[in-house]
Design a protein around this motif. Structure first.
Motif, short mmCIF file in Angstrom:
data_model
loop_
_atom_site.label_atom_id
_atom_site.label_comp_id
_atom_site.label_asym_id
_atom_site.label_seq_id
_atom_site.Cartn_x
_atom_site.Cartn_y
_atom_site.Cartn_z
N ILE A 112 0.85 -1.19 0.00
CA ILE A 112 0.00 0.00 0.00
C ILE A 112 0.89 1.24 0.00
N SER A 113 0.30 2.36 -0.39
CA SER A 113 1.08 3.59 -0.43
C SER A 113 1.13 4.23 0.95
N HIS A 114 2.29 4.76 1.29
CA HIS A 114 2.47 5.44 2.56
C HIS A 114 1.92 6.86 2.45
N PRO A 115 1.23 7.37 3.47
CA PRO A 115 0.76 8.76 3.44
C PRO A 115 1.92 9.72 3.15
N VAL A 116 1.63 10.75 2.36
CA VAL A 116 2.68 11.70 1.97
C VAL A 116 2.20 13.13 2.18
N HIS A 117 3.16 14.06 2.21
CA HIS A 117 2.84 15.48 2.29
C HIS A 117 2.30 15.95 0.94
N SER A 118 1.26 16.74 0.96
CA SER A 118 0.64 17.20 -0.28
C SER A 118 1.55 18.14 -1.06
N LYS A 119 2.43 18.87 -0.38
CA LYS A 119 3.25 19.86 -1.07
C LYS A 119 4.37 19.24 -1.89
N ASP A 120 5.10 18.29 -1.29
CA ASP A 120 6.27 17.76 -2.00
C ASP A 120 6.25 16.25 -2.19
N GLY A 121 5.21 15.58 -1.71
CA GLY A 121 5.10 14.14 -1.90
C GLY A 121 6.00 13.31 -1.03
N SER A 122 6.67 13.92 -0.06
CA SER A 122 7.56 13.17 0.83
C SER A 122 6.72 12.43 1.87
N PRO A 123 7.22 11.31 2.38
CA PRO A 123 6.46 10.54 3.37
C PRO A 123 6.18 11.38 4.61
N SER A 124 4.95 11.31 5.09
CA SER A 124 4.57 12.07 6.28
C SER A 124 4.70 11.17 7.51
N VAL A 125 4.85 11.79 8.65
CA VAL A 125 5.00 11.07 9.91
C VAL A 125 3.61 10.64 10.41
N LEU A 126 3.46 9.36 10.70
CA LEU A 126 2.23 8.86 11.29
C LEU A 126 2.32 8.96 12.81
N THR A 127 1.17 9.02 13.47
CA THR A 127 1.16 9.13 14.92
C THR A 127 0.16 8.13 15.53
N THR A 128 0.38 7.83 16.78
CA THR A 128 -0.55 7.03 17.58
C THR A 128 -1.21 7.96 18.58
N ASP A 129 -2.52 7.82 18.76
CA ASP A 129 -3.27 8.75 19.60
C ASP A 129 -2.75 8.80 21.03
N PHE A 130 -2.57 7.63 21.65
CA PHE A 130 -2.09 7.59 23.04
C PHE A 130 -1.13 6.43 23.24
N VAL A 131 -0.12 6.69 24.05
CA VAL A 131 0.73 5.62 24.58
C VAL A 131 0.69 5.78 26.10
N ALA A 132 0.29 4.72 26.79
CA ALA A 132 0.15 4.79 28.25
C ALA A 132 1.15 3.85 28.90
N ARG A 133 1.62 4.28 30.07
CA ARG A 133 2.58 3.45 30.81
C ARG A 133 2.07 3.26 32.24
N TRP A 134 2.04 2.00 32.65
CA TRP A 134 1.70 1.65 34.02
C TRP A 134 2.97 1.18 34.72
N ILE A 135 3.12 1.55 35.98
CA ILE A 135 4.28 1.13 36.76
C ILE A 135 3.78 0.34 37.97
N SER A 136 4.23 -0.90 38.09
CA SER A 136 3.78 -1.77 39.17
C SER A 136 4.48 -1.42 40.48
N ALA A 137 4.02 -2.02 41.55
CA ALA A 137 4.57 -1.73 42.87
C ALA A 137 6.06 -2.07 42.96
N ASP A 138 6.49 -3.05 42.17
CA ASP A 138 7.90 -3.43 42.20
C ASP A 138 8.73 -2.69 41.16
N GLY A 139 8.13 -1.67 40.54
CA GLY A 139 8.88 -0.81 39.63
C GLY A 139 8.88 -1.24 38.18
N ARG A 140 8.24 -2.33 37.85
CA ARG A 140 8.19 -2.77 36.46
C ARG A 140 7.21 -1.92 35.66
N ALA A 141 7.57 -1.62 34.41
CA ALA A 141 6.74 -0.78 33.56
C ALA A 141 6.05 -1.61 32.48
#
Length: 275
Positions: A86-115
């Motif tokens: 499939i084609s990668h999203p590109v910038h409309s001005k120059d056709g270069s690949p645009s950066v994709l993003t993820t809406d949220f990244v969440a981190r949980w930390i347990s009582a023993d410090g593990r993430a």
């Protein structure tokens, strides 16, 4: 630091896309969380952000770039798109690949410090339902949304991080309102309120309560430690106990004085001897 240059695991993180990048986002919100202002771009994102807060996420990062954090190198997602055919999203001005993003990244930390880190995309179902009359070869509209989500999923899989798609069908405005009520309402000082005694009483009362018994009935229950509280203060006391997780509450039920007691559950009965 330039916008979007922050690694999401560092304290100086800044989202790749911000509310200011759009001329009009009437449904956008800025929500404080653990020393940061987290942005949501829609009502659905706000509802899910509240779910993350209620679930005890230690850190929540918004609009995380799927690219090298320093140079914004998008080779990884471009290669994923090539592999998928499939084609990668590109910038409309120059056709270069645009950066994709993820809406949220969440981190949980347990009582023993593990993430534990988990990435989430939040999308309305209407953007994912493909019109059978549309040509798949055109890869437009819903097809393009699905394409980008598959790139996103594979990106995080390659990072060894779980990724989930959340839709409006997974969210509830009742849950959102309840969570905001529990987390954001000012904590009112309640005089002569014995938390341990009340929780012990409530656990016993719930064990024999009738199906029709309501929260407001507790103020008049024989032997209730909350007998001296006004009806409003009783509801406030229960709200605070739900907020600090001493009481479990069915978030899909609207919290109000007339709510049935069947929606409540005491998590643990404290020892009155230790009071």
């Amino acid at each position: 630091m330039a916008k979007g240059q922050g690694n999401y695991l560092k304290s100086d993180y800044e989202p790749y896309i911000t509310i200011h990048d759009f001329s009009s986002l009437g449904l956008a919100s800025r929500i404080p969380h653990n020393g940061r202002i987290v942005q949501s771009m829609s009502n659905n994102e706000t509802a899910f952000l509240r779910e993350l807060q209620w679930a005890g996420a230690h850190d929540i990062y918004d609009q995380v770039a799927l690219a090298d954090f320093e140079e914004k190198n998008v080779d990884h997602t471009v290669e994923i798109a090539r592999h998928l055919g499939i084609s990668h999203p590109v910038h409309s001005k120059d056709g270069s690949p645009s950066v994709l993003t993820t809406d949220f990244v969440a981190r949980w930390i347990s009582a023993d410090g593990r993430a534990e880190v988990h990435a989430f995309a939040v999308k309305p179902v209407k953007e994912l339902v493909v019109d059978p009359e549309k040509s798949e070869t055109s890869r437009t509209g819903e097809y393009r949304t699905i394409d980008k989500l598959e790139i996103e999923r594979r990106y995080w899989k390659g990072q060894g991080i779980n990724w989930s798609l959340v839709t409006d069908h997974d969210l509830s405005q009742t849950r959102k309102a309840n969570i905001e009520h529990f987390l954001l309402a000012p904590k009112k000082a309640l005089e002569n309120f014995d938390k341990k005694a009340f929780l012990a009483f409530l656990a016993e009362y719930l064990a024999v309560a009738r199906r029709t018994d309501k929260l407001e009935d507790l103020a008049h229950a024989t032997g209730s430690p909350a007998h001296d509280l006004t009806a409003a203060d009783l509801v406030e006391a229960v709200r605070q106990l739900i907020a600090d997780r001493s009481i479990e509450f069915d978030l899909d039920v609207k919290f109000e004085p007339s709510v049935l007691l069947s929606a409540l559950k005491v998590v643990s009965v404290p020892s009155l001897e230790s009071a």
